[in-house]
Design a protein around this motif. Structure first.
Motif, PDB file in Angstrom:
ATOM      1  N   THR A  66      47.273  44.836  41.120  1.00 21.21           N
ATOM      2  CA  THR A  66      46.514  43.988  42.044  1.00 21.21           C
ATOM      3  C   THR A  66      45.322  44.740  42.619  1.00 21.21           C
ATOM      4  N   LEU A  67      45.529  45.986  43.012  1.00 19.33           N
ATOM      5  CA  LEU A  67      44.420  46.777  43.560  1.00 19.33           C
ATOM      6  C   LEU A  67      43.343  47.032  42.512  1.00 19.33           C
ATOM      7  N   HIS A 104      34.009  36.274  33.027  1.00 18.81           N
ATOM      8  CA  HIS A 104      34.321  37.350  33.966  1.00 18.81           C
ATOM      9  C   HIS A 104      35.011  36.810  35.221  1.00 18.81           C
ATOM     10  N   ALA A 105      34.509  35.709  35.742  1.00 20.81           N
ATOM     11  CA  ALA A 105      35.113  35.121  36.942  1.00 20.81           C
ATOM     12  C   ALA A 105      36.551  34.688  36.667  1.00 20.81           C
ATOM     13  N   PHE A 106      36.780  34.101  35.495  1.00 23.62           N
ATOM     14  CA  PHE A 106      38.135  33.684  35.131  1.00 23.62           C
ATOM     15  C   PHE A 106      39.063  34.891  34.999  1.00 23.62           C
ATOM     16  N   ALA A 107      38.578  35.955  34.378  1.00 25.20           N
ATOM     17  CA  ALA A 107      39.402  37.161  34.200  1.00 25.20           C
ATOM     18  C   ALA A 107      39.729  37.802  35.546  1.00 25.20           C
ATOM     19  N   LEU A 112      43.720  38.801  39.817  1.00 22.69           N
ATOM     20  CA  LEU A 112      44.110  38.805  41.232  1.00 22.69           C
ATOM     21  C   LEU A 112      45.302  37.882  41.494  1.00 22.69           C
ATOM     22  N   ALA A 113      45.289  36.703  40.892  1.00 20.10           N
ATOM     23  CA  ALA A 113      46.392  35.764  41.107  1.00 20.10           C
ATOM     24  C   ALA A 113      47.693  36.293  40.503  1.00 20.10           C
ATOM     25  N   ALA A 118      52.935  38.581  41.248  1.00 21.57           N
ATOM     26  CA  ALA A 118      53.912  39.596  40.826  1.00 21.57           C
ATOM     27  C   ALA A 118      54.376  40.426  42.015  1.00 21.57           C
ATOM     28  N   MET A 119      53.458  40.766  42.913  1.00 24.18           N
ATOM     29  CA  MET A 119      53.856  41.509  44.113  1.00 24.18           C
ATOM     30  C   MET A 119      54.816  40.688  44.964  1.00 24.18           C
TER      31      MET A 119
END
Length: 179
Positions: A66-67, A104-107, A112-113, A118-119
């Motif tokens: 995530t980071l 890029h925006a989709f990736a 992030l999602a 997952a976290m």
């Protein structure tokens, strides 16, 4: 009264209350014998520690993902910012590939999602001490009120052989003591 005296009064009051609290305490009442559960015994086994370590590493892996995704998204946003130089026009947007921008925006958004989800899942499983999908289903069934015969499998689902034997011996000793 002078303000310099207030700390001394407070200290004296604390000493008096501490003394009175110590003199007021009576002997503790006898307590019922403690019942040792199998879960309390299994906490000290190496298998339990290894299991918790694996859960921790999974959660930290999701956190690192995530980071990393957040850092890449931040850099991607900063790199796409248009800052004109000295003699460039600022009312014209520079040419860019809209298909590449969307990709890029989709990736970045997917990263992030996925990392955040997952976290959430792995952190919840770490707190609830769940490591496998069957164990998760047993926990959910127990929460929803399914029969207690299934919940017995839940307690012994992640115990090694020695822990189960030790728990059985302690339970038998406690039963003999009660009789």
């Amino acid at each position: 009264m002078s303000l310099a005296i207030i700390p001394f009064i407070t200290i004296g009051w604390l000493r008096c209350t501490r003394k009175s609290r110590d003199t007021m305490s009576s002997s503790p009442e006898p307590q019922a014998p403690m019942h040792v559960t199998q879960r309390q015994i299994s906490v000290f086994s190496d298998e339990f520690r290894q299991r918790r370590r694996q859960q921790m590493l999974r959660f930290f892996g999701a956190t690192a993902f995530t980071l990393l995704s957040a850092r890449l998204a931040f850099r991607g946003t900063i790199n796409r910012k248009y800052v004109p130089n000295m003699f460039q026009l600022n009312h014209r947007v520079p040419l860019a590939s809209s298909q590449g921008e969307a990709l890029h925006a989709f990736a970045y958004g997917s990263g992030l999602a996925t990392g955040g989800f997952a976290m959430l899942i792995l952190g919840t499983c770490w707190l609830a001490d769940v490591s496998t999908v069957p164990e998760f289903s047993l926990r959910i069934k127990a929460l929803l009120g399914e029969s207690d015969t299934q919940s017995g499998r839940l307690e012994s689902a992640h115990q090694d052989k020695e822990t189960r034997e030790l728990a059985a011996m302690l339970d038998s000793l406690l039963q003999e003591k009660k009789d």
